[in-house]
Design a protein around this motif. Structure first.
Motif, PDB file in Angstrom:
ATOM      1  N   VAL A 103     -17.233  34.855 -19.102  1.00 44.18           N
ATOM      2  CA  VAL A 103     -17.161  33.765 -18.127  1.00 44.18           C
ATOM      3  C   VAL A 103     -18.180  34.055 -17.034  1.00 44.18           C
ATOM      4  CG1 VAL A 103     -15.688  32.548 -16.473  1.00 44.18           C
ATOM      5  CG2 VAL A 103     -14.714  33.413 -18.621  1.00 44.18           C
ATOM      6  N   GLN A 104     -19.029  33.055 -16.729  1.00 47.55           N
ATOM      7  CA  GLN A 104     -20.054  33.208 -15.697  1.00 47.55           C
ATOM      8  C   GLN A 104     -19.928  32.107 -14.650  1.00 47.55           C
ATOM      9  OE1 GLN A 104     -23.671  33.089 -18.161  1.00 47.55           O
ATOM     10  NE2 GLN A 104     -23.971  35.254 -17.670  1.00 47.55           N
ATOM     11  N   THR A 105     -20.261  32.454 -13.413  1.00 50.48           N
ATOM     12  CA  THR A 105     -20.474  31.472 -12.353  1.00 50.48           C
ATOM     13  C   THR A 105     -21.776  31.847 -11.659  1.00 50.48           C
ATOM     14  OG1 THR A 105     -19.244  32.706 -10.667  1.00 50.48           O
ATOM     15  CG2 THR A 105     -17.992  31.106 -11.986  1.00 50.48           C
ATOM     16  N   ALA A 106     -22.470  30.876 -11.114  1.00 55.94           N
ATOM     17  CA  ALA A 106     -23.748  31.111 -10.428  1.00 55.94           C
ATOM     18  C   ALA A 106     -24.689  31.966 -11.294  1.00 55.94           C
ATOM     19  CB  ALA A 106     -23.534  31.750  -9.059  1.00 55.94           C
ATOM     20  N   ASN A 107     -24.625  31.724 -12.607  1.00 59.79           N
ATOM     21  CA  ASN A 107     -25.480  32.424 -13.577  1.00 59.79           C
ATOM     22  C   ASN A 107     -25.267  33.933 -13.577  1.00 59.79           C
ATOM     23  OD1 ASN A 107     -27.242  32.122 -15.733  1.00 59.79           O
ATOM     24  ND2 ASN A 107     -29.014  32.616 -14.483  1.00 59.79           N
ATOM     25  N   THR A 108     -24.077  34.374 -13.185  1.00 58.56           N
ATOM     26  CA  THR A 108     -23.733  35.797 -13.135  1.00 58.56           C
ATOM     27  C   THR A 108     -22.412  36.010 -13.849  1.00 58.56           C
ATOM     28  OG1 THR A 108     -24.859  36.035 -11.011  1.00 58.56           O
ATOM     29  CG2 THR A 108     -23.265  37.743 -11.585  1.00 58.56           C
ATOM     30  N   GLU A 109     -22.344  37.055 -14.679  1.00 65.70           N
ATOM     31  CA  GLU A 109     -21.091  37.355 -15.362  1.00 65.70           C
ATOM     32  C   GLU A 109     -20.043  37.781 -14.347  1.00 65.70           C
ATOM     33  OE1 GLU A 109     -19.239  40.557 -18.475  1.00 65.70           O
ATOM     34  OE2 GLU A 109     -21.263  39.827 -18.896  1.00 65.70           O
ATOM     35  N   ARG A 110     -18.860  37.145 -14.430  1.00 63.25           N
ATOM     36  CA  ARG A 110     -17.749  37.458 -13.523  1.00 63.25           C
ATOM     37  C   ARG A 110     -16.581  38.110 -14.260  1.00 63.25           C
ATOM     38  NH1 ARG A 110     -20.592  37.063  -8.918  1.00 63.25           N
ATOM     39  NH2 ARG A 110     -21.429  34.969  -8.676  1.00 63.25           N
ATOM     40  N   MET A 111     -16.402  37.732 -15.557  1.00 61.62           N
ATOM     41  CA  MET A 111     -15.256  38.226 -16.298  1.00 61.62           C
ATOM     42  C   MET A 111     -15.585  38.214 -17.779  1.00 61.62           C
ATOM     43  SD  MET A 111     -11.375  36.654 -16.357  1.00 61.62           S
ATOM     44  CE  MET A 111     -11.787  35.174 -17.248  1.00 61.62           C
ATOM     45  N   ARG A 112     -15.000  39.170 -18.510  1.00 56.99           N
ATOM     46  CA  ARG A 112     -15.117  39.150 -19.964  1.00 56.99           C
ATOM     47  C   ARG A 112     -13.839  39.694 -20.577  1.00 56.99           C
ATOM     48  NH1 ARG A 112     -19.797  42.557 -22.647  1.00 56.99           N
ATOM     49  NH2 ARG A 112     -20.973  41.424 -21.103  1.00 56.99           N
ATOM     50  N   ILE A 113     -13.541  39.201 -21.753  1.00 61.04           N
ATOM     51  CA  ILE A 113     -12.493  39.767 -22.588  1.00 61.04           C
ATOM     52  C   ILE A 113     -13.212  40.354 -23.791  1.00 61.04           C
ATOM     53  CG2 ILE A 113     -10.401  39.346 -23.929  1.00 61.04           C
ATOM     54  CD1 ILE A 113      -9.948  36.865 -22.138  1.00 61.04           C
ATOM     55  N   THR A 114     -13.099  41.663 -23.954  1.00 59.90           N
ATOM     56  CA  THR A 114     -13.810  42.304 -25.056  1.00 59.90           C
ATOM     57  C   THR A 114     -13.120  41.975 -26.371  1.00 59.90           C
ATOM     58  OG1 THR A 114     -12.533  44.362 -25.059  1.00 59.90           O
ATOM     59  CG2 THR A 114     -14.408  44.231 -23.524  1.00 59.90           C
ATOM     60  N   SER A 115     -13.831  42.215 -27.462  1.00 57.52           N
ATOM     61  CA  SER A 115     -13.230  41.964 -28.776  1.00 57.52           C
ATOM     62  C   SER A 115     -12.021  42.864 -29.004  1.00 57.52           C
ATOM     63  CB  SER A 115     -14.266  42.176 -29.881  1.00 57.52           C
ATOM     64  OG  SER A 115     -14.733  43.509 -29.861  1.00 57.52           O
ATOM     65  N   GLY A 116     -11.916  43.956 -28.244  1.00 62.39           N
ATOM     66  CA  GLY A 116     -10.763  44.847 -28.329  1.00 62.39           C
ATOM     67  C   GLY A 116      -9.611  44.448 -27.423  1.00 62.39           C
ATOM     68  N   GLY A 117      -9.749  43.334 -26.673  1.00 62.05           N
ATOM     69  CA  GLY A 117      -8.666  42.834 -25.833  1.00 62.05           C
ATOM     70  C   GLY A 117      -8.630  43.396 -24.427  1.00 62.05           C
ATOM     71  N   LEU A 119      -9.594  43.247 -20.585  1.00 66.75           N
ATOM     72  CA  LEU A 119     -10.035  42.279 -19.585  1.00 66.75           C
ATOM     73  C   LEU A 119     -10.854  43.008 -18.531  1.00 66.75           C
ATOM     74  CD1 LEU A 119     -10.017  39.484 -18.213  1.00 66.75           C
ATOM     75  CD2 LEU A 119      -7.869  40.167 -17.113  1.00 66.75           C
ATOM     76  N   LEU A 120     -12.113  42.606 -18.376  1.00 74.35           N
ATOM     77  CA  LEU A 120     -13.007  43.202 -17.378  1.00 74.35           C
ATOM     78  C   LEU A 120     -13.325  42.146 -16.325  1.00 74.35           C
ATOM     79  CD1 LEU A 120     -15.501  44.943 -19.837  1.00 74.35           C
ATOM     80  CD2 LEU A 120     -13.455  45.916 -18.780  1.00 74.35           C
ATOM     81  N   VAL A 121     -13.141  42.488 -15.060  1.00 72.54           N
ATOM     82  CA  VAL A 121     -13.438  41.572 -13.960  1.00 72.54           C
ATOM     83  C   VAL A 121     -14.434  42.259 -13.044  1.00 72.54           C
ATOM     84  CG1 VAL A 121     -12.506  40.243 -12.028  1.00 72.54           C
ATOM     85  CG2 VAL A 121     -11.123  40.570 -14.100  1.00 72.54           C
ATOM     86  N   GLY A 122     -15.600  41.658 -12.855  1.00 63.81           N
ATOM     87  CA  GLY A 122     -16.612  42.197 -11.952  1.00 63.81           C
ATOM     88  C   GLY A 122     -17.346  43.405 -12.492  1.00 63.81           C
ATOM     89  N   ASN A 134     -18.353  49.139  -9.588  1.00 65.22           N
ATOM     90  CA  ASN A 134     -17.298  48.316  -9.000  1.00 65.22           C
ATOM     91  C   ASN A 134     -16.684  47.437 -10.071  1.00 65.22           C
ATOM     92  OD1 ASN A 134     -17.454  49.104  -6.267  1.00 65.22           O
ATOM     93  ND2 ASN A 134     -19.292  47.864  -6.011  1.00 65.22           N
ATOM     94  N   GLY A 135     -15.405  47.166  -9.952  1.00 62.68           N
ATOM     95  CA  GLY A 135     -14.768  46.228 -10.860  1.00 62.68           C
ATOM     96  C   GLY A 135     -13.399  46.694 -11.299  1.00 62.68           C
ATOM     97  N   HIS A 136     -12.800  45.871 -12.167  1.00 64.84           N
ATOM     98  CA  HIS A 136     -11.449  46.120 -12.670  1.00 64.84           C
ATOM     99  C   HIS A 136     -11.487  46.043 -14.187  1.00 64.84           C
ATOM    100  CE1 HIS A 136     -10.194  45.432  -8.536  1.00 64.84           C
ATOM    101  NE2 HIS A 136     -10.817  44.269  -8.582  1.00 64.84           N
ATOM    102  N   ALA A 137     -10.826  46.983 -14.842  1.00 66.17           N
ATOM    103  CA  ALA A 137     -10.681  46.975 -16.294  1.00 66.17           C
ATOM    104  C   ALA A 137      -9.201  47.106 -16.614  1.00 66.17           C
ATOM    105  CB  ALA A 137     -11.479  48.112 -16.924  1.00 66.17           C
ATOM    106  N   PHE A 138      -8.654  46.080 -17.269  1.00 64.76           N
ATOM    107  CA  PHE A 138      -7.234  46.069 -17.603  1.00 64.76           C
ATOM    108  C   PHE A 138      -7.081  46.290 -19.101  1.00 64.76           C
ATOM    109  CE2 PHE A 138      -7.911  43.490 -13.836  1.00 64.76           C
ATOM    110  CZ  PHE A 138      -7.028  44.078 -12.948  1.00 64.76           C
TER     111      PHE A 138
END
Length: 186
Positions: A103-117, A119-122, A134-138
């Motif tokens: 998921v991108q906003t302002a042409n910058t990646e903000r969040m992804r869900i990896t194929s392994g499930g 959730l990465l934010v920032g 910096n960021g969060h990995a759940f």
């Protein structure tokens, strides 16, 4: 069967506001023509609807309305590519490939869900807590990570009443916690 299996028809009203071009087909060789695609006077295109309300409006009477995206890289079968759509009232984003959803906003990646499930934010790192990233990995079934260069890395707010703030558990059993009683953290 006999008879036409497809047709193109024009529809129009006295004001021109309900004018449209309809593409009709039969189902499985039948003889009854049904409008499958419609182009309205305002250039809205409808698939499964004769009254499209957006530039592309996909509708399905059975409650399953999906847009399918494939490429020569993914392949073009039912189990390839990606789908986005409605399953009943649920919005679904489905990546059939062993790849990320980004998921991108302002042409910058903000969040992804990896194929392994995961959730990465920032961040694109699955372990930002072990680096200066910096960021969060759940993670499910593994440690989750939060990292920030400056300031507080985690804020937990109880709200207006006293009580539990954090609970610590082992194998589902409570072993301790942090709570607030009369404004004092215990």
């Amino acid at each position: 069967g006999n008879g036409p299996h497809s047709a193109i028809r024009t529809y129009g009203g006295p004001s021109g506001n309900d004018a449209r071009l309809g593409f009709l087909t039969t189902s499985n060789g039948g003889t009854t023509l049904t409008e499958a695609l419609s182009i309205a006077h305002n250039s809205n295109v409808g698939i499964g609807t004769a009254s499209p309300v957006n530039k592309l409006h996909v509708a399905a009477a059975d409650g399953y309305s999906y847009l399918k995206l494939t490429s020569d890289t993914t392949g073009h079968t039912a189990s390839d590519g990606a789908r986005i759509g409605l399953n009943g009232n649920d919005l679904r984003i489905i990546n059939a490939e062993s790849a990320n959803i980004i998921v991108q906003t302002a042409n910058t990646e903000r969040m992804r869900i990896t194929s392994g499930g995961i959730l990465l934010v920032g961040t694109t790192s699955t372990t930002p807590g072990f680096s200066t990233t910096n960021g969060h990995a759940f993670h499910v079934g593994d440690a989750s990570h939060m990292s920030r260069d400056g300031g507080v890395a985690l804020v937990v707010n109880r709200g207006t009443s006293d009580g539990g703030i954090l609970q610590f558990r082992k194998s589902g059993t409570y072993i301790g916690g942090i709570e607030s009683r009369a404004g004092v953290v215990t």
